[in-house]
Design a protein around this motif. Structure first.
Motif, mmCIF file in Angstrom:
data_model
loop_
_atom_site.group_PDB
_atom_site.id
_atom_site.type_symbol
_atom_site.label_atom_id
_atom_site.label_comp_id
_atom_site.label_asym_id
_atom_site.label_seq_id
_atom_site.Cartn_x
_atom_site.Cartn_y
_atom_site.Cartn_z
ATOM 1 N N GLN A 1 0.844 -1.183 0.000
ATOM 2 C CA GLN A 1 0.000 0.000 0.000
ATOM 3 C C GLN A 1 0.888 1.244 0.000
ATOM 4 O OE1 GLN A 1 -2.254 -1.006 3.594
ATOM 5 N NE2 GLN A 1 -4.088 -1.219 2.331
ATOM 6 N N VAL B 1 -10.958 11.444 -3.064
ATOM 7 C CA VAL B 1 -10.279 10.553 -2.122
ATOM 8 C C VAL B 1 -10.940 9.183 -2.116
ATOM 9 C CG1 VAL B 1 -9.652 10.214 0.297
ATOM 10 C CG2 VAL B 1 -9.520 12.501 -0.714
ATOM 11 N N THR B 2 -12.259 9.159 -2.157
ATOM 12 C CA THR B 2 -12.988 7.883 -2.184
ATOM 13 C C THR B 2 -12.631 7.073 -3.420
ATOM 14 O OG1 THR B 2 -14.834 8.789 -0.918
ATOM 15 C CG2 THR B 2 -15.287 6.831 -2.255
ATOM 16 N N ASP C 1 -8.930 5.751 -3.078
ATOM 17 C CA ASP C 1 -8.829 4.673 -2.102
ATOM 18 C C ASP C 1 -9.500 3.385 -2.584
ATOM 19 O OD1 ASP C 1 -7.350 6.124 -0.319
ATOM 20 O OD2 ASP C 1 -9.017 6.629 1.010
ATOM 21 N N LYS C 2 -10.516 3.528 -3.403
ATOM 22 C CA LYS C 2 -11.220 2.353 -3.918
ATOM 23 C C LYS C 2 -10.459 1.685 -5.050
ATOM 24 C CE LYS C 2 -15.664 0.893 -5.867
ATOM 25 N NZ LYS C 2 -17.037 1.344 -6.283
ATOM 26 N N ARG D 1 -4.037 0.886 -4.359
ATOM 27 C CA ARG D 1 -3.586 0.333 -3.083
ATOM 28 C C ARG D 1 -2.995 1.473 -2.250
ATOM 29 N NH1 ARG D 1 -1.201 -2.810 -6.718
ATOM 30 N NH2 ARG D 1 0.865 -2.172 -5.993
ATOM 31 N N THR D 2 -3.827 2.058 -1.406
ATOM 32 C CA THR D 2 -3.448 3.243 -0.666
ATOM 33 C C THR D 2 -3.437 2.979 0.840
ATOM 34 O OG1 THR D 2 -5.736 4.012 -0.473
ATOM 35 C CG2 THR D 2 -4.505 4.703 -2.428
ATOM 36 N N LYS E 1 -5.057 4.152 3.817
ATOM 37 C CA LYS E 1 -6.359 4.818 3.899
ATOM 38 C C LYS E 1 -6.575 5.525 5.233
ATOM 39 C CE LYS E 1 -8.468 1.553 0.644
ATOM 40 N NZ LYS E 1 -7.181 0.965 0.223
ATOM 41 N N ASN E 2 -5.621 6.350 5.609
ATOM 42 C CA ASN E 2 -5.810 7.151 6.810
ATOM 43 C C ASN E 2 -4.985 8.431 6.696
ATOM 44 O OD1 ASN E 2 -3.087 6.551 7.676
ATOM 45 N ND2 ASN E 2 -3.835 4.560 8.380
ATOM 46 N N ARG F 1 -1.747 10.477 3.833
ATOM 47 C CA ARG F 1 -2.252 11.450 2.857
ATOM 48 C C ARG F 1 -1.603 12.817 3.054
ATOM 49 N NH1 ARG F 1 -7.673 9.942 4.549
ATOM 50 N NH2 ARG F 1 -8.361 8.070 3.408
#
Length: 400
Positions: free
Chosen positions: A183, A267-268, A271-272, A275-276, A278-279, A283
């Motif tokens: 990620q 952002v959504t 993240d979808k 491979r990020t 996600k917090n 970011r």
């Protein structure tokens, strides 16, 4: 000679003629080198214009001049005259070697501004198209395509439920992303007034800078998302359903809250689909001018979304007619944001930038409140030369 042989010969002759014509069309341009960069980094500009009475060159390699603009006094490229030779070729040689940098320039022929026909390298900035050339060395080596592993640049369309349209973004994924399962942190990088999702990748040299910084071990591998900050647009001029039209800076829905309110849609999507991490710790957000304004207000509106914030020559306060709730209770929102202790709040501005005073007042307020930030002051004004430098300084500080 038989009939069939005569036909075959005729076909060959026609093909040779067409080939010759095609070669003429392809190679029929002026056989002139312009610009010519010498070993000592002096540069010669040339233009074949035998009927012209006056030829000048203008560009950011020349000393700037202060001019009036809708925003007050600002820097503008200087102008220099070319000298006409007996062969109808005009020339100008820089008085001294140029410092390492990516430069842009245009010719002015009898008052008509035009590009250099002998330089195929062009960049669009809003509605202006100029030629570019690169003097290597120092930070400018980061702007070059070097023999290092390269990331991938893609243009993706996403749906924005908030804006009720499909929109385009430019995304840089670091070298090795496709073959990896890890990620990655995400850096959201925003453009200025009149720009679009192409600005940072073209004028800002984002892919080259990140490739080189990552290869040198100076920056963490990261995804960089370059959005379109004009909330009324689907995409950059020529890339939307409007097709070809003249770009303009006078666009609706730029600094009235729509961009900030709709940013979670971006952002959504990222993240979808990537491979990020996600917090907040994974970011960052930064932008130049209008993009700095967006970064300031997005980061305070969503204080749990970004741990790293960069304001590059940022506009600060909204227009008095902007009534969005995004801009309400600014003091309270900043208090919440800084109470959560962002890992980096970075401000960069040029000494002659027309937004210098606004940034000075904003920093004074941060100082009075005891909010910690990092400050970088550079020479020059509201120019891409500064914003590329800010990117090269800011990116290595992220995700450490």
């Amino acid at each position: 000679m038989t009939y069939l042989k005569r036909i075959a010969v005729a076909i060959i002759v026609v093909c040779l003629h067409l080939g010759s014509f095609a070669q003429q069309a392809l190679w029929g341009g002026q056989n002139i080198v312009s610009p010519e960069v010498a070993a000592d980094n002096t540069v010669i500009f040339r233009l074949h214009a035998p009927q012209a009475t006056k030829v000048q060159v203008t560009g950011d390699f020349l000393p700037t001049q202060r001019v009036d603009s809708p925003y007050g006094k600002t820097d503008a490229p200087g102008v220099a005259g070319l000298v006409k030779g007996t062969n109808g070729i005009w020339e100008y040689k820089t008085a001294a070697p140029l410092s390492p940098e990516l430069y842009s320039y245009s010719f002015i022929v009898d008052g008509f501004k035009t590009t250099d026909p002998n330089n195929v390298y062009l960049i669009r900035d809003v509605a202006s198209v100029t030629n570019v050339f690169l003097i290597g060395g120092g930070k400018a080596d980061l702007y070059k395509v070097n023999k290092v592993p390269h990331g991938t640049v893609s243009r993706r369309w996403y749906n924005s439920p908030t804006l009720k349209m499909d929109r385009r973004i430019t995304i840089y994924t670091p070298p090795g992303y496709e073959a990896s399962t890890k990620q990655y942190p995400v850096f959201y990088l925003l453009h200025g007034m009149g720009g679009d999702e192409e600005a940072w990748i073209a004028l800002g040299r984002t892919a080259q800078i990140l490739d080189n910084l990552i290869a040198q071990g100076k920056a963490s591998p990261m995804i960089v998302v370059m959005t379109n900050g004009n909330a009324a647009q689907e995409a950059a001029p020529g890339e939307s359903s409007l097709n070809y039209y003249k770009p303009t800076m006078q666009l609706p829905k730029t600094m009235e809250g729509s961009m900030e309110e709709s940013f979670p849609d971006v952002v959504t999507f990222i993240d979808k689909n990537y491979r990020t991490i996600k917090n907040k710790t994974g970011r960052a957000i930064a932008g130049l001018s209008m993009g700095g304004f967006h970064s300031l207000h997005i980061s305070k509106q969503y204080p749990d979304m970004f741990d790293y914030v960069g304001l590059f020559s940022a506009a600060i306060m909204p227009d008095k007619n902007a009534k969005s709730p995004v801009y309400e209770n600014m003091d309270e929102k900043l208090k919440v944001q800084f109470s959560k202790k962002p890992k980096l709040y970075w401000i960069g501005i040029g000494k002659t930038d027309f937004l210098y005073k606004a940034n000075e007042e904003f920093r004074k307020m941060l100082d009075e409140k005891g909010y910690k930030y990092t400050y970088h002051e550079s020479e020059g004004g509201h120019i891409w030369r500064n914003w590329r430098i800010y990117l090269t300084d800011f990116a290595p500080l992220l995700f450490k």
